[in-house]
Design a protein around this motif. Structure first.
Motif, PDB file in Angstrom:
ATOM      1  N   UNK A  95       1.052  -1.607  -0.374  1.00  0.00           N
ATOM      2  CA  UNK A  95       0.158  -0.382   0.139  1.00  0.00           C
ATOM      3  C   UNK A  95       0.991   1.091   0.217  1.00  0.00           C
ATOM      4  N   UNK A  96       0.736   1.473  -1.422  1.00  0.00           N
ATOM      5  CA  UNK A  96       1.978   2.652  -0.972  1.00  0.00           C
ATOM      6  C   UNK A  96       0.844   4.103  -0.394  1.00  0.00           C
ATOM      7  N   UNK A  97       1.967   5.470  -0.762  1.00  0.00           N
ATOM      8  CA  UNK A  97       0.757   6.170   0.132  1.00  0.00           C
ATOM      9  C   UNK A  97       0.017   6.179   1.234  1.00  0.00           C
ATOM     10  N   UNK A  98       0.155   5.096   1.597  1.00  0.00           N
ATOM     11  CA  UNK A  98      -0.014   4.888   3.156  1.00  0.00           C
ATOM     12  C   UNK A  98       0.521   5.307   3.919  1.00  0.00           C
ATOM     13  N   UNK A  99       0.267   6.216   5.321  1.00  0.00           N
ATOM     14  CA  UNK A  99       0.474   6.444   6.466  1.00  0.00           C
ATOM     15  C   UNK A  99      -0.085   5.544   7.698  1.00  0.00           C
ATOM     16  N   UNK A 100       1.181   4.870   8.762  1.00  0.00           N
ATOM     17  CA  UNK A 100       0.348   4.341   9.477  1.00  0.00           C
ATOM     18  C   UNK A 100       0.359   5.447  10.321  1.00  0.00           C
ATOM     19  N   UNK A 101      -0.656   5.849  11.399  1.00  0.00           N
ATOM     20  CA  UNK A 101      -0.574   7.095  11.858  1.00  0.00           C
ATOM     21  C   UNK A 101      -0.830   5.978  13.889  1.00  0.00           C
ATOM     22  N   UNK A 102      -1.220   5.281  13.761  1.00  0.00           N
ATOM     23  CA  UNK A 102      -1.326   4.920  15.367  1.00  0.00           C
ATOM     24  C   UNK A 102      -1.437   3.383  15.380  1.00  0.00           C
ATOM     25  N   UNK A 103      -1.390   2.717  16.732  1.00  0.00           N
ATOM     26  CA  UNK A 103      -1.709   1.717  17.332  1.00  0.00           C
ATOM     27  C   UNK A 103      -2.522   1.110  17.979  1.00  0.00           C
ATOM     28  N   UNK A 104      -3.266  -0.001  18.373  1.00  0.00           N
ATOM     29  CA  UNK A 104      -4.214   0.194  19.629  1.00  0.00           C
ATOM     30  C   UNK A 104      -4.131  -2.058  20.129  1.00  0.00           C
ATOM     31  N   UNK A 105      -3.822  -2.108  21.069  1.00  0.00           N
ATOM     32  CA  UNK A 105      -4.087  -3.324  21.833  1.00  0.00           C
ATOM     33  C   UNK A 105      -5.374  -4.295  21.622  1.00  0.00           C
ATOM     34  N   UNK A 106      -5.155  -5.545  20.446  1.00  0.00           N
ATOM     35  CA  UNK A 106      -6.989  -5.778  20.591  1.00  0.00           C
ATOM     36  C   UNK A 106      -7.017  -6.882  22.136  1.00  0.00           C
ATOM     37  N   UNK A 107      -8.066  -7.177  22.223  1.00  0.00           N
ATOM     38  CA  UNK A 107      -8.011  -8.222  23.563  1.00  0.00           C
ATOM     39  C   UNK A 107      -7.026  -9.559  23.577  1.00  0.00           C
ATOM     40  N   UNK A 108      -6.876  -9.323  22.348  1.00  0.00           N
ATOM     41  CA  UNK A 108      -6.579 -10.868  21.377  1.00  0.00           C
ATOM     42  C   UNK A 108      -5.407 -10.722  21.437  1.00  0.00           C
ATOM     43  N   UNK A 109      -4.933  -9.745  22.259  1.00  0.00           N
ATOM     44  CA  UNK A 109      -3.019  -9.859  21.824  1.00  0.00           C
ATOM     45  C   UNK A 109      -2.584  -9.189  19.906  1.00  0.00           C
ATOM     46  N   UNK A 110      -3.754  -9.094  19.246  1.00  0.00           N
ATOM     47  CA  UNK A 110      -3.417  -8.434  18.312  1.00  0.00           C
ATOM     48  C   UNK A 110      -3.630  -6.882  18.037  1.00  0.00           C
ATOM     49  N   UNK A 111      -3.533  -6.197  16.950  1.00  0.00           N
ATOM     50  CA  UNK A 111      -3.118  -4.869  17.073  1.00  0.00           C
ATOM     51  C   UNK A 111      -3.510  -4.484  16.159  1.00  0.00           C
ATOM     52  N   UNK A 112      -4.801  -3.511  16.598  1.00  0.00           N
ATOM     53  CA  UNK A 112      -4.850  -2.808  15.351  1.00  0.00           C
ATOM     54  C   UNK A 112      -4.744  -1.627  15.098  1.00  0.00           C
ATOM     55  N   UNK A 113      -3.698  -1.625  13.638  1.00  0.00           N
ATOM     56  CA  UNK A 113      -2.997  -0.773  12.828  1.00  0.00           C
ATOM     57  C   UNK A 113      -4.081   0.598  12.468  1.00  0.00           C
ATOM     58  N   UNK A 114      -3.776   1.767  12.454  1.00  0.00           N
ATOM     59  CA  UNK A 114      -4.643   2.691  12.202  1.00  0.00           C
ATOM     60  C   UNK A 114      -4.030   2.864  10.577  1.00  0.00           C
ATOM     61  N   UNK A 115      -4.403   3.250   9.808  1.00  0.00           N
ATOM     62  CA  UNK A 115      -3.279   3.826   8.039  1.00  0.00           C
ATOM     63  C   UNK A 115      -5.096   4.654   7.226  1.00  0.00           C
ATOM     64  N   UNK A 116      -3.692   5.846   7.217  1.00  0.00           N
ATOM     65  CA  UNK A 116      -4.160   6.569   5.816  1.00  0.00           C
ATOM     66  C   UNK A 116      -3.972   6.925   4.626  1.00  0.00           C
ATOM     67  N   UNK A 117      -4.753   7.127   3.978  1.00  0.00           N
ATOM     68  CA  UNK A 117      -4.949   6.962   2.408  1.00  0.00           C
ATOM     69  C   UNK A 117      -4.820   8.871   2.105  1.00  0.00           C
ATOM     70  N   UNK A 118      -2.823   8.328   2.161  1.00  0.00           N
ATOM     71  CA  UNK A 118      -2.382   9.999   1.566  1.00  0.00           C
ATOM     72  C   UNK A 118      -3.929  10.601   0.295  1.00  0.00           C
ATOM     73  N   UNK A 119      -3.414  10.227  -0.563  1.00  0.00           N
ATOM     74  CA  UNK A 119      -4.499  10.353  -1.403  1.00  0.00           C
ATOM     75  C   UNK A 119      -5.621  10.775  -1.537  1.00  0.00           C
TER      76      UNK A 119
END
Length: 530
Positions: free
Chosen positions: A224-248
Motif C-alpha cells: 500500500x503506497x501513499x499510505x501512512x500508519x498513524x496509530x496502534x491499539x492493542x486488541x484483547x486477543x493480543x493482536x494489534x489494531x493498526x490505523x492507516x491513512x490513505x494520503x491520496x
C-alpha cells in the motif's frame, strides 16, 4: 420516487458501514510499516519460512526505498569493515580492537548469502542491478595516522575474513592504486593506504525495489503506497489494531495484525512510542542530515575505481568519516565525496520540522538532554558543518583529490538519519548510540528498528534477530530450521572461526552475485608488513 431514493440511500449507508466493519475486522499475519530495506528483507525471509503468512506493507511515499534506502541517501558501501576505520578503534594501550570489524564483516557475508539464495532462485536479480565489485581502501595522511593504519593492518592480518588486504606507505604504489588521490600531492607528505579487492558497492534502493517486487508480483505481499500508519491499539486477543491513512484520498482505515514490524527509518521512534509497550520507554533520537559533492565530469569519474575511506578528525563523530566513493547507481558510474553533515529537526527527508520537538516525552527528556550535554563535540561539529562555504568543502575534497576543481562538482542533499538516544542502565543517564538497535515487545508481537549505519549492509543479520525474538517457537521447528539453513547456510556458525566454511560461503556468494573473493589459507595469513 421518494421511496426509491430512500432505499438507495440506505443501501449506500449500509454498504459504507459494511466496508468499514470489514476493514476493521480484517486480520493479517504481518504488517510492515515502511517500505525500506529492512521491511522488505524481513518480509522475504518470513515468506520463505512460511509462504502461508499474509502480509501488508504500508509506505507513505509513492514508491519503496526512497528514504534511507535510496542510493543517493546512503553510503552504499556494502559495509564490511574492510575500509571503515571507525570500526577498528585504537585502545588506550595502543592495540587495535578488531572485534566490531569482524562482527560487521560476518554480518555482511550473511546478507550476501540470502541475496545469493534469492538470485539463484530467480526471485531477484540480475545481481549486477544492485551489487558490483569495488575495491575498498583506507587512506590516511600524517605520521601518526600512518602508524595507526599499519597497526590496523597487522591486527586484521590475524583475522581470516580479511585475507587479501594489502598495505603500502609508498606514494608510487598508492598512485598505482588510486591515481586521482595521489596526482598533484606533495611528494614529501606522509601517507599510507590499505587495499582489498573483495569489496562491493551496493545500491540498496534498487535492492529494496527488487525484494518488494518479488513478493508483490507473486501475490505474497500487499503493498500500500501513499499510505501512512498513524496509530496502534492493542486488541484483547493480543493482536494489534493498526490505523492507516490513505494520503491520496484522505481515508482512514483499520487493519488487525498478529505481528507488526516498524521499519520506518527516522519515523520509527514516534511510531514505536504510540504502541505504548514498556520496552519503548526512554528512547530518544537525534536527527542528522547529510550532503554529498557529486562529480559531474565523466572524465574524472572514469579515473577512479575504489571506495577510499579516510579518518575522522579528532573530536568528530563516526558519521563524519570522509570518503571518495565510486558508486554504481541505476547502471551508471558515479563519484561522490562526503558526507558533509547538517542539522534538520526532520526525522525523515520527507518529514516535518516538528519531528524532533514532538518526540520529547516524560520518559526520554532526561536521557535526551543528558546525551546532548555529553556530546558537545558533536554539536560543535554540526555547527561547523552547517556554516561551511563552497570553498571550504572544496578544500576538504582536495585532501583526497588534490587537483579537484569546483566546477566539476555539484552539492546534493543526502538522507536523514536519526541516532539513537537511550538510557544508560549503569548511570540512568542518557547516551548517544551509533549503530542500530532492535526493540521488541515481551510477547514478540511488535518489533522496531532504531538507528542508522551500518544497518542496510547488516539487514539480514538484524532481521534474523527479529525472527529469533518474535518467532522463537516457529524457529525451533524442523521445517523452519531446514529452510533457514537453506537460505543462510552459515546460520548458527561462526565464519571467522571456520575457514573451510568461510571459503565455501564466499565462493558460492561470488558465483551467484558476480563479485570477487579470495580463498583463505591458514598458513598464508600474514603477521608482518612488507
Amino acid at each position: 420516487m421518494k421511496k426509491e431514493l430512500i432505499s438507495l440511500l440506505c443501501i449506500l449507508i449500509l454498504g459504507s458501514c459494511s466496508d468499514k466493519k470489514g476493514n476493521e475486522n480484517e486480520t493479517v499475519d504481518v504488517v510492515m510499516v515502511g517500505g525500506g530495506i529492512m521491511s522488505v528483507t524481513l518480509a522475504n525471509m518470513l515468506n520463505e519460512l512460511d509462504p502461508k503468512l499474509t502480509m501488508v506493507t504500508y509506505e507513505r511515499l509513492d514508491s519503496v526505498g526512497l528514504e534511507s534506502s535510496s542510493a543517493w541517501n546512503n553510503a552504499g558501501t556494502g559495509h564490511s569493515a574492510l575500509c571503515e576505520l571507525n570500526y577498528t578503534p585504537e585502545l588506550a594501550d595502543g592495540s587495535i580492537d578488531t572485534h566490531k570489524a569482524v562482527e560487521i564483516n560476518e554480518s555482511f557475508e550473511v546478507s550476501k548469502e540470502f541475496w545469493s539464495y534469492l538470485v539463484a532462485g530467480k526471485k531477484i536479480g540480475p545481481a549486477k542491478s544492485f551489487i558490483n565489485p569495488t575495491p575498498h581502501m583506507s587512506f590516511v595522511i600524517g605520521e601518526a595516522n600512518v602508524k595507526y593504519l599499519r597497526k590496523r593492518y597487522l591486527a586484521l592480518q590475524k583475522e581470516p575474513l580479511f585475507t587479501g588486504m594489502e598495505f603500502s606507505d609508498d606514494q608510487k604504489q598508492i598512485r598505482n592504486w588510486i591515481p586521482l588521490v595521489m596526482n598533484g600531492r606533495d611528494a614529501s607528505q606522509k601517507v599510507a593506504a590499505t587495499k582489498i579487492d573483495i569489496g562491493t558497492d551496493v545500491n540498496y534502493g534498487a535492492l529494496t525495489s527488487e525484494l518488494a517486487t518479488n513478493l508483490v508480483k507473486s501475490g505474497k505481499m500487499k503493498l500500500e503506497l501513499n499510505h501512512e500508519v498513524t496509530d496502534f491499539k492493542r486488541n484483547s486477543d493480543g493482536t494489534w489494531k493498526v490505523y492507516t491513512k490513505d494520503l491520496k484520498n484522505n481515508v482512514t482505515r483499520i487493519i488487525n495484525a498478529r505481528f507488526v514490524f516498524i521499519g520506518a527509518g527516522g519515523a520509527t521512534l514516534p511510531l514505536l512510542e504510540k504502541t505504548h509497550i514498556p520496552e519503548a520507554k526512554g528512547y530518544g533520537g537525534f536527527p542528522v542530515s547529510g550532503e554529498w559533492l557529486v562529480c559531474n565530469n565523466p572524465k574524472i569519474i572514469a579515473q577512479h575505481q575504489a571506495k577510499v575511506y579516510g579518518k575522522a578528525s579528532v573530536g568528530s563523530p563516526p558519521m563524519s568519516v570522509p570518503h571518495l566513493d565510486t558508486r554504481i547507481i541505476n547502471g551508471k558510474k558515479e563519484l561522490l565525496f562526503g558526507p558533509f553533515a547538517g542539522f534538520s529537526s526532520k526525522f525523515l527527508k520527507n518529514g516535518t520540522w516538528a519531528d524532533l520537538p514532538e518526540s520529547f516525552n516524560f520518559y526520554n527528556i532526561r536521557p535526551m538532554l543528558e546525551a546532548g550535554l555529553d556530546n558537545v563535540p558533536l554539536t560543535k561539529y554540526l555547527v561547523e558543518q552547517v556554516v561551511l562555504t563552497p570553498e571550504q568543502r572544496l578544500a576538504a575534497l582536495r585532501e583526497y583529490f588534490p587537483k579537484a576543481r569546483m566546477e566539476d562538482w555539484d552539492l546534493k542533499v543526502a538522507g536523514q538519519r536519526v541516532q539513537v538516544i537511550k538510557i544508560d542502565q549503569s548511570t540512568q543517564g542518557g547516551i548517544l548510540q551509533f549503530g542500530t538497535e532492535v526493540v521488541t515487545a515481551s510477547d514478540g508481537s511488535v518489533a522496531a528498528l532504531l538507528g542508522a549505519s551500518p544497518g542496510a549492509s547488516t539487514s539480514v543479520s538484524i532481521m534474523l534477530k527479529v525472527i529469533e525474538k518474535c518467532y522463537k517457537e516457529q524457529l525451533k521447528t524442523p521445517q523452519w530450521q531446514t529452510k533457514i539453513k537453506e537460505m543462510i547456510p552459515s546460520y548458527g556458525q561462526n565464519l571467522s572461526g571456520n575457514i573451510a566454511l568461510a571459503n565455501i560461503i564466499r565462493k558460492n556468494n561470488s558465483e551467484k552475485l558476480g563479485i570477487i573473493w579470495k580463498e583463505i589459507h591458514r598458513d598464508t595469513l600474514k603477521v608482518d608488513v612488507p
